[in-house]
Design a protein around this motif. Structure first.
Motif, PDB file in Angstrom:
ATOM      1  N   TYR A 175       0.835  -1.200   0.000  1.00 33.91           N
ATOM      2  CA  TYR A 175       0.000   0.000   0.000  1.00 33.91           C
ATOM      3  C   TYR A 175       0.870   1.250   0.000  1.00 33.91           C
ATOM      4  N   GLY A 176       0.703   2.056  -1.040  1.00 35.21           N
ATOM      5  CA  GLY A 176       1.365   3.344  -1.114  1.00 35.21           C
ATOM      6  C   GLY A 176       2.829   3.327  -1.467  1.00 35.21           C
ATOM      7  N   LEU A 177       3.416   2.139  -1.714  1.00 34.53           N
ATOM      8  CA  LEU A 177       4.860   2.081  -1.915  1.00 34.53           C
ATOM      9  C   LEU A 177       5.254   0.826  -2.686  1.00 34.53           C
ATOM     10  N   ALA A 178       6.132   0.996  -3.665  1.00 29.42           N
ATOM     11  CA  ALA A 178       6.789  -0.130  -4.342  1.00 29.42           C
ATOM     12  C   ALA A 178       8.247   0.255  -4.529  1.00 29.42           C
ATOM     13  N   TYR A 179       9.156  -0.655  -4.199  1.00 26.09           N
ATOM     14  CA  TYR A 179      10.569  -0.304  -4.190  1.00 26.09           C
ATOM     15  C   TYR A 179      11.400  -1.516  -4.549  1.00 26.09           C
ATOM     16  N   GLY A 180      12.538  -1.282  -5.171  1.00 21.12           N
ATOM     17  CA  GLY A 180      13.479  -2.365  -5.446  1.00 21.12           C
ATOM     18  C   GLY A 180      14.610  -1.888  -6.333  1.00 21.12           C
ATOM     19  N   GLN A 181      15.601  -2.739  -6.504  1.00 22.64           N
ATOM     20  CA  GLN A 181      16.743  -2.415  -7.353  1.00 22.64           C
ATOM     21  C   GLN A 181      17.209  -3.681  -8.056  1.00 22.64           C
ATOM     22  N   THR A 182      17.844  -3.486  -9.194  1.00 26.66           N
ATOM     23  CA  THR A 182      18.339  -4.614  -9.971  1.00 26.66           C
ATOM     24  C   THR A 182      19.445  -4.117 -10.894  1.00 26.66           C
ATOM     25  N   ASP A 183      20.184  -5.061 -11.478  1.00 22.88           N
ATOM     26  CA  ASP A 183      21.222  -4.735 -12.456  1.00 22.88           C
ATOM     27  C   ASP A 183      20.666  -4.968 -13.854  1.00 22.88           C
ATOM     28  N   LEU A 184      20.670  -3.923 -14.672  1.00 19.11           N
ATOM     29  CA  LEU A 184      20.152  -4.000 -16.035  1.00 19.11           C
ATOM     30  C   LEU A 184      21.278  -3.728 -17.019  1.00 19.11           C
ATOM     31  N   PHE A 185      21.400  -4.580 -18.022  1.00 17.46           N
ATOM     32  CA  PHE A 185      22.391  -4.345 -19.063  1.00 17.46           C
ATOM     33  C   PHE A 185      21.862  -3.285 -20.024  1.00 17.46           C
ATOM     34  N   PRO A 186      22.739  -2.519 -20.660  1.00 17.29           N
ATOM     35  CA  PRO A 186      22.285  -1.505 -21.611  1.00 17.29           C
ATOM     36  C   PRO A 186      21.326  -2.095 -22.646  1.00 17.29           C
ATOM     37  N   GLY A 187      20.266  -1.385 -22.918  1.00 15.18           N
ATOM     38  CA  GLY A 187      19.266  -1.860 -23.866  1.00 15.18           C
ATOM     39  C   GLY A 187      17.911  -1.245 -23.577  1.00 15.18           C
ATOM     40  N   SER A 188      16.869  -1.789 -24.204  1.00 17.34           N
ATOM     41  CA  SER A 188      15.508  -1.257 -24.113  1.00 17.34           C
ATOM     42  C   SER A 188      14.661  -2.105 -23.180  1.00 17.34           C
ATOM     43  N   TYR A 189      13.846  -1.438 -22.378  1.00 17.03           N
ATOM     44  CA  TYR A 189      12.986  -2.105 -21.405  1.00 17.03           C
ATOM     45  C   TYR A 189      11.621  -1.412 -21.390  1.00 17.03           C
ATOM     46  N   ILE A 190      10.652  -2.117 -20.819  1.00 16.85           N
ATOM     47  CA  ILE A 190       9.334  -1.547 -20.567  1.00 16.85           C
ATOM     48  C   ILE A 190       9.067  -1.642 -19.065  1.00 16.85           C
ATOM     49  N   ILE A 191       8.676  -0.520 -18.471  1.00 14.68           N
ATOM     50  CA  ILE A 191       8.287  -0.475 -17.065  1.00 14.68           C
ATOM     51  C   ILE A 191       6.763  -0.476 -16.993  1.00 14.68           C
ATOM     52  N   ILE A 192       6.202  -1.368 -16.174  1.00 18.21           N
ATOM     53  CA  ILE A 192       4.759  -1.410 -15.959  1.00 18.21           C
ATOM     54  C   ILE A 192       4.499  -1.191 -14.468  1.00 18.21           C
ATOM     55  N   LEU A 193       3.784  -0.143 -14.148  1.00 19.87           N
ATOM     56  CA  LEU A 193       3.383   0.155 -12.780  1.00 19.87           C
ATOM     57  C   LEU A 193       1.907  -0.186 -12.647  1.00 19.87           C
ATOM     58  N   SER A 194       1.569  -1.063 -11.727  1.00 17.16           N
ATOM     59  CA  SER A 194       0.190  -1.559 -11.668  1.00 17.16           C
ATOM     60  C   SER A 194      -0.413  -1.405 -10.278  1.00 17.16           C
ATOM     61  N   ASN A 195      -1.730  -1.230 -10.251  1.00 16.34           N
ATOM     62  CA  ASN A 195      -2.507  -1.356  -9.029  1.00 16.34           C
ATOM     63  C   ASN A 195      -3.006  -2.792  -8.923  1.00 16.34           C
ATOM     64  N   PHE A 196      -3.607  -3.159  -7.794  1.00 13.06           N
ATOM     65  CA  PHE A 196      -4.041  -4.545  -7.620  1.00 13.06           C
ATOM     66  C   PHE A 196      -5.393  -4.799  -8.286  1.00 13.06           C
ATOM     67  N   VAL A 197      -6.286  -3.826  -8.191  1.00 15.33           N
ATOM     68  CA  VAL A 197      -7.613  -3.907  -8.812  1.00 15.33           C
ATOM     69  C   VAL A 197      -7.753  -2.725  -9.757  1.00 15.33           C
ATOM     70  N   ALA A 198      -8.290  -2.973 -10.943  1.00 15.94           N
ATOM     71  CA  ALA A 198      -8.330  -1.942 -11.985  1.00 15.94           C
ATOM     72  C   ALA A 198      -9.135  -0.712 -11.579  1.00 15.94           C
ATOM     73  N   THR A 199     -10.062  -0.852 -10.637  1.00 14.13           N
ATOM     74  CA  THR A 199     -10.901   0.287 -10.245  1.00 14.13           C
ATOM     75  C   THR A 199     -10.293   1.090  -9.099  1.00 14.13           C
ATOM     76  N   GLN A 200      -9.071   0.768  -8.691  1.00 19.33           N
ATOM     77  CA  GLN A 200      -8.393   1.547  -7.653  1.00 19.33           C
ATOM     78  C   GLN A 200      -7.657   2.712  -8.326  1.00 19.33           C
ATOM     79  N   TYR A 201      -8.276   3.886  -8.320  1.00 17.57           N
ATOM     80  CA  TYR A 201      -7.725   5.041  -9.007  1.00 17.57           C
ATOM     81  C   TYR A 201      -6.913   5.908  -8.048  1.00 17.57           C
ATOM     82  N   GLY A 202      -5.990   6.668  -8.612  1.00 16.13           N
ATOM     83  CA  GLY A 202      -5.159   7.572  -7.828  1.00 16.13           C
ATOM     84  C   GLY A 202      -3.849   7.822  -8.552  1.00 16.13           C
ATOM     85  N   GLY A 203      -3.034   8.705  -8.005  1.00 14.40           N
ATOM     86  CA  GLY A 203      -1.779   9.049  -8.652  1.00 14.40           C
ATOM     87  C   GLY A 203      -0.636   9.106  -7.678  1.00 14.40           C
ATOM     88  N   GLY A 204       0.550   9.344  -8.212  1.00 16.97           N
ATOM     89  CA  GLY A 204       1.747   9.426  -7.390  1.00 16.97           C
ATOM     90  C   GLY A 204       2.953   9.704  -8.255  1.00 16.97           C
TER      91      GLY A 204
END
Length: 358
Positions: A175-204
């Protein structure tokens, strides 16, 4: 879990045998309209069956600068740190990965560039051997659960788990927080930020810090800037005719597509009323043009979603340009007698007509 109003907050974890390090974040939520105190004292106590130690040092290269941008900004980049805002709304909200709408969540195209660091203990050669350390930190109101996933891709928006290879997952929804770190090699990626239920609206805000230069661009929603139409149908009785090999293919639901001029189209076939735990059905969507050869009508395939696939997220006909004319769209399951409801979603760069022939 959720923020608690009490003197204690208890959490029990059972790390895997491969886990060597855990990140613990103590956070405080202050109600709207209440001034946050300058300091709040707390005690963090950890009990374990094995010896443990604390490392309270601040990670290096952690958010040196901030760049604020809305989700509509075309592209931004700055050395080592990025911050963007996000909003879960009717257009950008899809729930967790077990929901058919998961890939409607906010997405960003992330490019990790070759490291060109200044003098320091870690040089470019060392980073090339192990990848570039990237940290992700999403913050939202305390009632909004968050998760961050990063996929290695060609840079194109993801619509299915098969469109990329998972490179990072922040883990359980918090709730209210997602955090982490990883090692990524140079290149292209897609970031997906998701809520748990599609009707949970809000921003940050979503923050990223890195040992090397990053480029970030917001991925537009599927079909953004195009005309949209949809039709619903059902495989039932005679219309559950199966694939071409069963010789009743044209008894499947057929839709007439009329183009007044050369048009770019993209289509999606999505099963409806999918219950969690039920097996997925192999489905296919194809576009045909009917020609007359020697007085005989022949259907020629113009575009298809590919082989029959079982996918929670539907199957797609990738964007393609089709000449003006009359076409037929066929939605089918692989096996005859397979019943179920479906929806065809169509995007185009010009107005067109799509109607069922039933």
């Amino acid at each position: 879990g959720q923020y608690q109003e009490g003197p204690h907050c208890l959490v029990k974890l059972t790390p895997g045998t491969e886990t060597k390090r855990l990140s613990l974040i103590a956070s405080l939520s202050v109600p709207d309209g209440v001034t946050a105190p300058a300091q709040v004292a707390y005690t963090l106590t950890v009990y374990s069956k094995v010896p443990i130690s604390f490392d309270a040092s601040v990670p290096p290269a952690l958010i040196k600068q901030h760049v604020r941008a809305s989700i509509y900004d075309a592209a931004i980049f700055i050395d080592w740190a990025i911050q963007v805002t996000f909003q879960f709304n009717t257009l950008h909200s899809g729930g967790n990965i077990l929901q058919p709408t998961h890939f409607q969540n906010p997405q960003w195209q992330l490019k990790v560039l070759e490291p060109t660091l200044k003098k320091g203990p870690i040089g470019p050669v060392a980073l090339r051997s192990r990848g570039v350390r990237v940290r992700f930190h999403a913050i939202a109101p305390k009632d909004l659960p968050l998760n961050i996933k990063v996929y290695r891709t060609s840079g194109r928006r993801m619509n299915d788990v098969e469109d990329g290879v998972l490179a990072f997952d922040s883990g359980m929804y918090n709730y209210g927080l997602a955090y982490g770190q990883t090692d990524l090699f140079p290149g292209s990626y897609i970031i997906i930020l998701s809520n748990f239920v599609a009707t949970q609206y809000g921003g940050g805000t979503l923050e990223m810090s890195s040992e090397a230069r990053l480029e970030l661009q917001k991925s537009p929603a599927e079909g953004a800037g195009m005309h949209f139409k949809s039709c619903r149908g059902r495989w039932d009785g005679p219309s559950a005719a199966g694939g071409p090999s069963f010789h009743r293919y044209w008894h499947n639901p057929v839709f007439e597509l009329k183009l007044e001029r050369n048009t770019e189209v993209a289509l999606k076939l999505q099963m409806l009323d999918i219950k969690q735990g039920t097996p997925y059905i192999p489905i296919n969507l194809a576009i045909f043009k009917r020609d007359t050869v020697d007085g005989e009508q022949i259907e020629k395939e113009v575009a298809t979603s590919g082989p029959y696939r079982e996918s929670l997220y539907g199957v797609r006909v990738r964007p393609c340009r089709i000449p003006a004319g009359l076409y037929f769209v066929v939605a089918s399951t692989y096996s005859p007698g397979t019943q179920g409801s479906f929806e065809i979603l169509l995007w185009s760069d010009s107005l067109l007509a799509l109607k069922s022939l039933e």
